[in-house]
Enzyme design. Sequence first.
Site, PDB file in Angstrom:
ATOM      1  N   LYS A  70      12.509  -1.635   9.907  1.00 42.41           N
ATOM      2  CA  LYS A  70      12.163  -1.759  11.322  1.00 42.41           C
ATOM      3  C   LYS A  70      12.277  -3.182  11.886  1.00 42.41           C
ATOM      4  O   LYS A  70      12.433  -3.128  13.009  1.00 42.41           O
ATOM      5  CB  LYS A  70      10.582  -1.648  10.931  1.00 42.41           C
ATOM      6  CG  LYS A  70       9.921   0.066  10.883  1.00 42.41           C
ATOM      7  CD  LYS A  70       8.495  -0.078  10.958  1.00 42.41           C
ATOM      8  CE  LYS A  70       8.124   1.555  10.894  1.00 42.41           C
ATOM      9  NZ  LYS A  70       6.677   1.556  11.173  1.00 42.41           N
ATOM     10  N   ASP A 106       4.624   3.481  17.553  1.00 43.66           N
ATOM     11  CA  ASP A 106       3.420   3.482  16.649  1.00 43.66           C
ATOM     12  C   ASP A 106       1.790   3.036  17.462  1.00 43.66           C
ATOM     13  O   ASP A 106       1.025   3.684  17.139  1.00 43.66           O
ATOM     14  CB  ASP A 106       3.615   2.454  15.471  1.00 43.66           C
ATOM     15  CG  ASP A 106       4.310   2.958  14.543  1.00 43.66           C
ATOM     16  OD1 ASP A 106       4.269   4.074  14.049  1.00 43.66           O
ATOM     17  OD2 ASP A 106       5.043   2.325  13.653  1.00 43.66           O
TER      18      ASP A 106
HETATM   19  P1  NAP Z   1       2.655  -3.729   5.222  1.00 45.15           P
HETATM   20  O1  NAP Z   1       3.515  -4.313   6.325  1.00 45.15           O
HETATM   21  O2  NAP Z   1       3.164  -3.818   3.717  1.00 45.15           O
HETATM   22  O3  NAP Z   1       1.030  -4.318   5.290  1.00 45.15           O
HETATM   23  C1  NAP Z   1       0.279  -4.047   4.092  1.00 45.15           C
HETATM   24  C2  NAP Z   1      -1.174  -4.523   4.421  1.00 45.15           C
HETATM   25  O4  NAP Z   1      -2.117  -4.189   3.709  1.00 45.15           O
HETATM   26  C3  NAP Z   1      -1.314  -6.060   4.680  1.00 45.15           C
HETATM   27  O5  NAP Z   1      -2.411  -6.562   5.584  1.00 45.15           O
HETATM   28  C4  NAP Z   1      -1.736  -6.491   3.305  1.00 45.15           C
HETATM   29  O6  NAP Z   1      -2.490  -7.709   3.015  1.00 45.15           O
HETATM   30  C5  NAP Z   1      -2.616  -5.415   3.052  1.00 45.15           C
HETATM   31  N1  NAP Z   1      -2.859  -5.073   1.723  1.00 45.15           N
HETATM   32  C6  NAP Z   1      -2.036  -4.593   0.682  1.00 45.15           C
HETATM   33  N2  NAP Z   1      -2.768  -4.579  -0.498  1.00 45.15           N
HETATM   34  C7  NAP Z   1      -3.953  -4.856  -0.221  1.00 45.15           C
HETATM   35  C8  NAP Z   1      -5.272  -5.005  -1.337  1.00 45.15           C
HETATM   36  N3  NAP Z   1      -5.103  -4.807  -2.312  1.00 45.15           N
HETATM   37  N4  NAP Z   1      -6.311  -5.697  -0.739  1.00 45.15           N
HETATM   38  C9  NAP Z   1      -6.297  -6.117   0.575  1.00 45.15           C
HETATM   39  N5  NAP Z   1      -5.318  -5.885   1.551  1.00 45.15           N
HETATM   40  C10 NAP Z   1      -4.058  -5.292   1.049  1.00 45.15           C
HETATM   41  O7  NAP Z   1       2.214  -2.067   5.344  1.00 45.15           O
HETATM   42  P2  NAP Z   1       2.176  -1.295   6.785  1.00 45.15           P
HETATM   43  O8  NAP Z   1       3.784  -0.833   7.118  1.00 45.15           O
HETATM   44  O9  NAP Z   1       1.468  -2.265   7.865  1.00 45.15           O
HETATM   45  O10 NAP Z   1       1.466  -0.205   6.386  1.00 45.15           O
HETATM   46  C11 NAP Z   1       0.015  -0.382   6.103  1.00 45.15           C
HETATM   47  C12 NAP Z   1      -0.522   1.193   6.078  1.00 45.15           C
HETATM   48  O11 NAP Z   1      -0.460   2.046   7.249  1.00 45.15           O
HETATM   49  C13 NAP Z   1       0.231   2.197   4.851  1.00 45.15           C
HETATM   50  O12 NAP Z   1      -0.676   2.715   4.076  1.00 45.15           O
HETATM   51  C14 NAP Z   1       1.410   2.963   5.599  1.00 45.15           C
HETATM   52  O13 NAP Z   1       1.365   4.054   5.156  1.00 45.15           O
HETATM   53  C15 NAP Z   1       0.272   2.970   6.818  1.00 45.15           C
HETATM   54  N6  NAP Z   1       1.038   3.538   8.157  1.00 45.15           N
HETATM   55  C16 NAP Z   1       0.186   4.921   8.903  1.00 45.15           C
HETATM   56  C17 NAP Z   1       1.161   5.053   9.830  1.00 45.15           C
HETATM   57  C18 NAP Z   1       0.545   6.316  10.658  1.00 45.15           C
HETATM   58  O14 NAP Z   1       1.158   6.800  11.676  1.00 45.15           O
HETATM   59  N7  NAP Z   1      -0.586   6.931  10.391  1.00 45.15           N
HETATM   60  C19 NAP Z   1       1.940   4.289  10.549  1.00 45.15           C
HETATM   61  C20 NAP Z   1       2.477   3.103   9.956  1.00 45.15           C
HETATM   62  C21 NAP Z   1       2.001   2.904   8.574  1.00 45.15           C
HETATM   63  P3  NAP Z   1      -1.698  -9.143   2.894  1.00 45.15           P
HETATM   64  O15 NAP Z   1      -1.198  -9.500   4.058  1.00 45.15           O
HETATM   65  O16 NAP Z   1      -2.649  -9.992   2.292  1.00 45.15           O
HETATM   66  O17 NAP Z   1      -0.551  -8.907   1.955  1.00 45.15           O
END
Ligand code: NAP
Length: 288
Positions: A70, A106
Site C-alpha cells: 500500500k 478506506d
Molecule cells: P497494521 O498496520 O499492522 O497495524 C496494526 C495495529 O494493531 C497497530 O496499531 C498495532 O499496535 C496494533 N496491535 C497489533 N497487535 C496488538 C496487540 N497484541 N495489542 C495491542 N495492539 C496491537 O494493520 P492494519 O492494516 O492497520 O490493520 C488493522 C486491522 O484492521 C486488521 O485486522 C485488518 O484486517 C483490519 N482492516 C479492516 C478493513 C476493513 O475494510 N474492514 C480495512 C483495513 C484493515 P503497535 O503500533 O503497537 O504495533
Amino acid sequence: MISGKTRVLGVIGHPVEHSSSPAMHNAALQALGLDWVYVAFAVRPAELRAALAGMRALQIRGLNVTVPHKVAVMECLDELSPEAREIGAVNTIHNRDGRLIGHNTDAFGAMESLRQEGGLEQFPPQAALLGAGGAARAVLYGLLQRPEVERITLLNRTPEKGEKLATELDPGGKRVRVGKLDPQSKDQVRDAGLLINATSVGMHPRQGESPLADPSCLRPGMVVLDLVYNPLQTLLLRQAQEAGARPVDGLGMLARQGARAFEIWTGMEPPVEVMRKAGMERLGKPVI
Ligand code: NAP
C-alpha cells in the site's frame, strides 16, 4: 463469459489468496452485466514495479492494493488523489488512458459504514480510535474531515507511533490527543460517543481477545466499529452488544471501500448490497 473484449480488474498483494475482493467485485460486475473480470495477483515486493509495468502494458483498468504494497506502490504511480497523498497509502489504482492514478478508499469506506450501519448522520463530538497502523491512519483522516468531531483520543500499544500519526495528520495538535492502549484502558474511552478498533486485536487466530479487557466504559448510545472482519463477530462487538452500545462489524467498511473503487473504475453506481452479500458469504466461511 470471458470474451475477446473482457476488461480486467484485480488485486495485488502478498499473500492474496484469502482476499474477499474477487468475490465482491465479480458479484458486482455480474449484477450489472459488465464484460469485466476481477482476479487476484500474488506479487512479491521485489516484483512490484514490474507488476505495474504489466498493468500499463496489458491495459488492466484497475487494481486494488493490499498488504504489503500500500505504501511502496505510491512511487510507481503517475498521480495521487488528495486522500491518498494525505493518508500516505494507496488501496486502489485507476488506469486512466495509460496514466496510473492512486486513490485511497478506506477512509470513505469507514465513514460511509458509520453513516449507514452505525446510523450516524451527525458524528458525536468525541471519538476514540484504537491503533496507529495503516487502517487507523485512514480512519483518522476520515474523522478529521468531519468538523463536528471536536476531539479524537488515539490510543496505541506503542504510543510513539500514535504521536507520529497524530503529528502528521493533525499538525497543530488541536483535535487529537494520544495515549497508551493497554488492556485496562477505559478512562480515556468513557466520554466518547464513537469507538473504533483499528488494531488487529481480536483477529483470527486470536479471536478470544479484545483491545479492551475491561469493557465497563462501553455504554448505551455509543457506536462501536470494529475493523476486524475475520471473524465478523469479535469479542469487542459482543462486549458492545452486552453494554447496550451499537456494534458495527468490519464488513460494511470492506464492502463500501470496494464499492468506491468499483465506481472509480467503471464510472457506474456500484451495487453495494450485492457486494456486501458476496463478502458476507465469503467471510461466513472461516478464513484460515
Ligand atoms: P497494521 O498496520 O499492522 O497495524 C496494526 C495495529 O494493531 C497497530 O496499531 C498495532 O499496535 C496494533 N496491535 C497489533 N497487535 C496488538 C496487540 N497484541 N495489542 C495491542 N495492539 C496491537 O494493520 P492494519 O492494516 O492497520 O490493520 C488493522 C486491522 O484492521 C486488521 O485486522 C485488518 O484486517 C483490519 N482492516 C479492516 C478493513 C476493513 O475494510 N474492514 C480495512 C483495513 C484493515 P503497535 O503500533 O503497537 O504495533
